[in-house]
Design a protein around this motif. Sequence first.
Motif, PDB file in Angstrom:
ATOM      1  N   UNK A 116      -3.910  -1.285  -8.429  1.00  0.00           N
ATOM      2  CA  UNK A 116      -2.524  -0.949  -8.124  1.00  0.00           C
ATOM      3  C   UNK A 116      -2.167   0.488  -8.510  1.00  0.00           C
ATOM      4  N   UNK A 117      -3.014   1.431  -8.178  1.00  0.00           N
ATOM      5  CA  UNK A 117      -2.776   2.830  -8.509  1.00  0.00           C
ATOM      6  C   UNK A 117      -2.558   3.659  -7.243  1.00  0.00           C
ATOM      7  N   UNK A 118      -2.055   4.884  -7.421  1.00  0.00           N
ATOM      8  CA  UNK A 118      -1.749   5.740  -6.276  1.00  0.00           C
ATOM      9  C   UNK A 118      -2.980   6.015  -5.426  1.00  0.00           C
ATOM     10  N   UNK A 119      -4.117   6.283  -6.089  1.00  0.00           N
ATOM     11  CA  UNK A 119      -5.322   6.582  -5.317  1.00  0.00           C
ATOM     12  C   UNK A 119      -5.780   5.393  -4.489  1.00  0.00           C
ATOM     13  N   UNK A 120      -5.521   4.182  -4.985  1.00  0.00           N
ATOM     14  CA  UNK A 120      -5.885   2.976  -4.239  1.00  0.00           C
ATOM     15  C   UNK A 120      -4.987   2.816  -3.014  1.00  0.00           C
ATOM     16  N   UNK A 121      -3.722   3.101  -3.168  1.00  0.00           N
ATOM     17  CA  UNK A 121      -2.812   3.026  -2.041  1.00  0.00           C
ATOM     18  C   UNK A 121      -3.171   4.019  -0.951  1.00  0.00           C
ATOM     19  N   UNK A 122      -3.530   5.224  -1.384  1.00  0.00           N
ATOM     20  CA  UNK A 122      -3.929   6.243  -0.403  1.00  0.00           C
ATOM     21  C   UNK A 122      -5.215   5.841   0.314  1.00  0.00           C
ATOM     22  N   UNK A 123      -6.214   5.443  -0.461  1.00  0.00           N
ATOM     23  CA  UNK A 123      -7.519   5.100   0.115  1.00  0.00           C
ATOM     24  C   UNK A 123      -7.421   3.912   1.077  1.00  0.00           C
ATOM     25  N   UNK A 143       3.843  -3.843   2.564  1.00  0.00           N
ATOM     26  CA  UNK A 143       4.414  -4.374   1.328  1.00  0.00           C
ATOM     27  C   UNK A 143       3.440  -3.996   0.217  1.00  0.00           C
ATOM     28  N   UNK A 144       3.810  -3.019  -0.584  1.00  0.00           N
ATOM     29  CA  UNK A 144       2.926  -2.500  -1.632  1.00  0.00           C
ATOM     30  C   UNK A 144       3.274  -3.155  -2.972  1.00  0.00           C
ATOM     31  N   UNK A 145       2.242  -3.528  -3.709  1.00  0.00           N
ATOM     32  CA  UNK A 145       2.455  -4.287  -4.948  1.00  0.00           C
ATOM     33  C   UNK A 145       3.086  -3.468  -6.059  1.00  0.00           C
ATOM     34  N   UNK A 146       2.985  -2.148  -6.006  1.00  0.00           N
ATOM     35  CA  UNK A 146       3.616  -1.286  -7.005  1.00  0.00           C
ATOM     36  C   UNK A 146       4.099  -0.003  -6.342  1.00  0.00           C
ATOM     37  N   UNK A 147       4.984   0.695  -7.014  1.00  0.00           N
ATOM     38  CA  UNK A 147       5.454   1.978  -6.510  1.00  0.00           C
ATOM     39  C   UNK A 147       4.321   3.011  -6.476  1.00  0.00           C
ATOM     40  N   UNK A 148       3.365   2.903  -7.398  1.00  0.00           N
ATOM     41  CA  UNK A 148       2.235   3.835  -7.381  1.00  0.00           C
ATOM     42  C   UNK A 148       1.420   3.662  -6.107  1.00  0.00           C
ATOM     43  N   UNK A 149       1.177   2.417  -5.707  1.00  0.00           N
ATOM     44  CA  UNK A 149       0.499   2.166  -4.436  1.00  0.00           C
ATOM     45  C   UNK A 149       1.284   2.764  -3.275  1.00  0.00           C
ATOM     46  N   UNK A 150       2.591   2.613  -3.314  1.00  0.00           N
ATOM     47  CA  UNK A 150       3.437   3.140  -2.240  1.00  0.00           C
ATOM     48  C   UNK A 150       3.337   4.657  -2.151  1.00  0.00           C
ATOM     49  N   UNK A 151       3.261   5.319  -3.307  1.00  0.00           N
ATOM     50  CA  UNK A 151       3.112   6.774  -3.305  1.00  0.00           C
ATOM     51  C   UNK A 151       1.854   7.178  -2.550  1.00  0.00           C
ATOM     52  N   UNK A 152       0.744   6.505  -2.832  1.00  0.00           N
ATOM     53  CA  UNK A 152      -0.494   6.793  -2.116  1.00  0.00           C
ATOM     54  C   UNK A 152      -0.381   6.478  -0.643  1.00  0.00           C
ATOM     55  N   UNK A 153       0.287   5.372  -0.308  1.00  0.00           N
ATOM     56  CA  UNK A 153       0.456   4.990   1.093  1.00  0.00           C
ATOM     57  C   UNK A 153       1.286   6.026   1.845  1.00  0.00           C
ATOM     58  N   UNK A 154       2.321   6.552   1.211  1.00  0.00           N
ATOM     59  CA  UNK A 154       3.138   7.602   1.830  1.00  0.00           C
ATOM     60  C   UNK A 154       2.252   8.787   2.253  1.00  0.00           C
ATOM     61  N   UNK A 155       1.353   9.181   1.348  1.00  0.00           N
ATOM     62  CA  UNK A 155       0.510  10.345   1.646  1.00  0.00           C
ATOM     63  C   UNK A 155      -0.414  10.059   2.828  1.00  0.00           C
ATOM     64  N   UNK A 156      -0.995   8.864   2.847  1.00  0.00           N
ATOM     65  CA  UNK A 156      -1.901   8.509   3.940  1.00  0.00           C
ATOM     66  C   UNK A 156      -1.164   8.444   5.274  1.00  0.00           C
ATOM     67  N   UNK A 157       0.030   7.881   5.275  1.00  0.00           N
ATOM     68  CA  UNK A 157       0.813   7.799   6.506  1.00  0.00           C
ATOM     69  C   UNK A 157       1.185   9.189   7.004  1.00  0.00           C
ATOM     70  N   UNK A 158       1.575  10.075   6.092  1.00  0.00           N
ATOM     71  CA  UNK A 158       1.955  11.437   6.483  1.00  0.00           C
ATOM     72  C   UNK A 158       0.773  12.172   7.095  1.00  0.00           C
ATOM     73  N   UNK A 159      -0.419  12.006   6.492  1.00  0.00           N
ATOM     74  CA  UNK A 159      -1.614  12.667   7.031  1.00  0.00           C
ATOM     75  C   UNK A 159      -1.950  12.163   8.431  1.00  0.00           C
TER      76      UNK A 159
END
Length: 336
Positions: free
Chosen positions: A224-231, A247-263
């Motif tokens: 449940x970390x930012x790098x996991x959300x991004x990857x 639906x992300x389990x934590x805000x840290x995951x969401x932060x990583x997901x935001x970056x991946x979606x933007x890319x």
Amino acid sequence: MNDVARSAGVSQTTASFVLSGRTDMRISEASRARVQEAARALGYRPNVTARSLRTRTTQTIGLVSDAVTTTPFAGEAIRGALEAAAVHDHLLFITETAGAEAAESTLVNALLDRQVDAVVLASMYTRYITPPRELHGRRVVLLNCLAPGFAAPSVVPDETEAGRAAARLLTERGHRTGIWAIGGHYALPSNPEGNFAGNERMRGLQEVLREARASLDGVVECEWNAEDGYRETSRLLASGERPRALVCSTDRLSFGAYQALAEAGLSVPGDVSVVSFDDQDIASWLRPGLTTVALPHYEMGRRAVELIFADGPLGTDVHRVPMPVRERGSVGSPGP
């Protein structure tokens, strides 16, 4: 006490009754006023240890946690506990094991040696625990943890209802397909049974989706970390999947997901809605602000201490504290 009595011109017995707040003796208001004024002038303070021998209470509570100084939410839980203790004129002794189970019994014994009236045994993430044997038969409240078979109440966040709330945020906007859960139960080789929060959130999420005749397209199990959300979000998009909501389990995951979606050239929430859990500081700093279901740590800490002052046995109930929704700007209607 002798000094106060002498200064006020009363007997030591009279001074003792006045300063202990007793009203069952006939003492004139003038004498009471003289005793109180003498105590203020002399800086008199009662001997709490001596008083505790008579009252059999020290007006202290011990809190033993696995991690207080190293987790972002601990401060709010401690603040809630401190404020509740202060309302009842009790002091809170706070200790930390730093995750070392061997230290737990040592700290518990140190608090019991100091005759604390009760113990709050806390965890900084919700899990099942085995309390130290020294606490059996004591007045104990479990904070953010559960111990089946142990005679004590537990105070935990209502994770199942939080999962339901996250699902409603999506279904009320029209989401029925393209919904993915990132983080899931957090069931990995090192954690084969998942964790309490993950299991409860997924249960509530899927319950409401079924009621709305919707379903998850998939669950990505990861830490449940930012790098996991991004990857994992990057992998999902690279596989050809086109999620409408995450639906992300934590805000840290969401932060990583935001970056991946933007890319990938996808916008939030225009192309993909994102809903999360925890309400860490980062949630309000993301752009758009992250809609998330907050962990109620202050209320949990306050509730745990309030339970101690209940009349009679504490019981073994599990008290589930509601998790409020923080709506910001990351959830919209499904895109075309």
